[in-house]
Each structure stands twice: as structure tokens, then as C-alpha cells.
Motif scaffolding. Structure first.
Motif, PDB file in Angstrom:
ATOM      1  N   GLU A 141       0.838  -1.194   0.000  1.00  0.00           N
ATOM      2  CA  GLU A 141       0.000   0.000   0.000  1.00  0.00           C
ATOM      3  C   GLU A 141       0.866   1.234   0.000  1.00  0.00           C
ATOM      4  N   CYS A 142       0.307   2.293  -0.572  1.00  0.00           N
ATOM      5  CA  CYS A 142       1.026   3.552  -0.569  1.00  0.00           C
ATOM      6  C   CYS A 142       0.887   4.161   0.826  1.00  0.00           C
ATOM      7  N   SER A 143       1.990   4.540   1.396  1.00  0.00           N
ATOM      8  CA  SER A 143       1.912   5.111   2.738  1.00  0.00           C
ATOM      9  C   SER A 143       2.622   6.468   2.757  1.00  0.00           C
ATOM     10  N   LYS A 169      -1.632   7.720   2.808  1.00  0.00           N
ATOM     11  CA  LYS A 169      -2.686   7.656   1.797  1.00  0.00           C
ATOM     12  C   LYS A 169      -2.521   8.801   0.801  1.00  0.00           C
ATOM     13  N   LYS A 215      -4.286  11.064  -0.332  1.00  0.00           N
ATOM     14  CA  LYS A 215      -4.811  12.381   0.052  1.00  0.00           C
ATOM     15  C   LYS A 215      -3.813  13.136   0.940  1.00  0.00           C
TER      16      LYS A 215
END
Lengths: 80, 187
Positions: free
Chosen positions: B27-29, B31, B33
Motif C-alpha cells: 500500500e502507498c503510505s 494515503k 490524500k
């Protein structure tokens, strides 16, 4: 592509005619008319340059605008 | 600096997370946003680098950024399938640029084909819609068509050359706030 020029708002300055590289607009009776709307590639330079904000494009692809600073816009909205 | 402030700072970086070296990040960490500030910081940095380069190197700045873009284009496109046809190469290129730029081949109403021959040169019009360069320039209030645009030119030319094995050149026809028209000249 559908381009609508608000005839009441247009001041006939001809800036859109000069700026458009695809000669989409022509001045007719001192009002800008979109004579070749199918030649429009949707750069929206005409929107930026029109002093009367008299133009409207329909069926256009709006490019992503990640450059907008949402925090600043939120603050401005409170002030304006 | 007060001890309270230092403790507060340290506290912000203390977590209960167990991090193992074999972990594969899926996962992209953080997020996406939460990356907004990072993106804006990057845009600002890029804009300042380009502005300073222009101030010091003058017109030479274009050559530097074009060269950098071209190298990047060659480097990325070398892993892509080699093709003879320009249409196929452009298709490969649109995959290559996805996420940073989006473009389409375009022709004026009076032209029959997308590959246009005029005044002894063969070219294709490309309309760039989404462009990270344009966004960076607008974030910094810089003119379009300057050195940062040259990186994109170099990138496209380098990638086309790498995929097709043919020499190419990209020219600006028009820049706008929502899209830019470019001419890919084939040699």
C-alpha cells in the motif's frame, strides 16, 4: 464540441480570434462567433483571455488540476 | 528550545509499529490524500530549480532540460517493445506516460489522416491533456513553453526514438491552461 458565446457579454475585443491557433472564432458584427467548433482541441486559452468571461465549452475533457492549493482556496472562500 | 517542545517532537515519531525487513509494501503510505503537501512541495521545488537554472544558464537552460528529458525517455522506453509503426509507438508511449501525462493524436477538420505531410515534413499533432509540467508551472506562476516543458519534449522524443529507432522532434504549437498542442515531426 459545443461552444457557446454569450452575445450580450462579448465586448468584441477579438482576443479569442487572435489567440486560437485553430481559428475556431471569427468576429461577425463585433461579436465573436465559433465558426469551426470541431477544430477546437480544448486548450481553453480563450477562456483565460476573454475579459468578459463570455465563453462556454461543452463536452470538454477537463485536465487534472493538482496544483490548486485547497487550503488557500478554503481560506479565500471564507474571506470573499 | 524548551524541553516540552522537544518531547512533543519526539512523541510525534514514536509508534508501536513492528517493522520487519522482509515486509513487502503493498500500500502507498501515507494515503494519497495525505500526499497533497508533498506534491505541492515537489512542484514548488521543481519550479524554483527551473527558475534558478534559467536565471543562471539563460537560453542554455532549455538544452540542459531537453537533454535530461531525452535521457529519461530513452531509459524508460528501452524496456518496451520495439515497433516500426509510429501509431504503435504512440500507443506504447501513452502507456508509458500514464499518470504523469495523457495525450491523444489529433487532426484539424480539413485533414484526412492523422499523419500529415506538409511543406516537405511529416508530422502528427498531439494534444496533451493532463500534464504534470503544466501543473507545476501553474503552481509556481511560471510561463508555459520554457525549460520545464523541454523536459517533456526530450522525454517524448527519447521514448519515440527508442521504440521506433527513428529520429523525431517535438514542437510547441500552442500552450493553454487545459491542454497543449504539440507537433511530433518524424524524420
Amino acid at each position: 464540441m459545443e461552444i457557446h458565446v454569450d452575445k450580450d457579454a462579448c465586448v468584441g475585443c477579438g482576443l479569442c480570434v487572435k489567440d486560437c491557433p485553430m481559428h475556431v472564432y471569427e468576429l461577425q458584427n463585433n461579436v465573436s462567433v465559433a465558426v469551426r467548433p470541431n477544430n477546437c482541441m480544448g486548450c481553453l486559452s480563450c477562456h483565460e483571455i476573454c475579459p468578459a468571461q463570455a465563453l462556454e465549452h461543452r463536452g470538454i475533457y477537463a485536465a487534472k488540476r493538482h496544483y490548486i492549493d485547497i487550503h488557500v482556496c478554503e481560506m479565500l472562500k471564507k474571506v470573499i | 528550545m524548551t524541553a516540552g517542545y522537544v518531547d512533543e517532537m519526539h512523541e510525534a515519531f514514536q509508534t508501536d509499529l513492528v517493522y520487519r525487513s522482509e515486509d513487502v509494501p503493498l500500500e502507498c503510505s501515507p494515503k494519497p490524500k495525505d500526499l497533497e503537501q508533498t506534491l505541492h512541495g515537489l512542484m514548488k521545488l521543481n519550479g524554483l530549480v527551473i527558475r534558478s537554472l534559467e536565471e543562471i544558464a539563460g537560453r542554455g537552460a532549455n538544452a540542459v532540460t531537453y537533454r535530461a528529458g531525452k535521457k529519461f525517455g530513452h531509459e524508460v522506453a528501452q524496456y518496451f517493445q520495439k515497433r516500426d509503426d509510429v501509431e504503435g509507438a504512440l500507443h506504447e508511449l501513452s502507456d508509458l506516460l500514464r499518470g504523469q501525462y495523457s495525450f491523444e493524436v489529433w487532426k484539424p477538420e480539413d485533414k484526412d489522416s492523422y499523419i500529415i505531410e506538409e511543406n516537405g515534413e511529416t508530422f502528427i499533432y498531439l494534444v496533451f491533456h493532463d500534464c504534470i509540467v503544466r501543473q507545476t508551472l501553474r503552481r509556481n506562476g511560471l510561463d508555459q513553453g520554457g525549460p520545464l516543458c523541454q523536459t517533456l519534449f526530450g522525454y517524448v522524443v527519447g521514448a519515440i526514438e527508442e521504440i521506433t529507432g527513428r529520429k523525431a522532434k517535438l514542437e510547441i504549437v500552442h500552450t493553454g491552461p487545459n491542454a497543449c498542442l504539440k507537433k511530433l515531426v518524424l524524420k
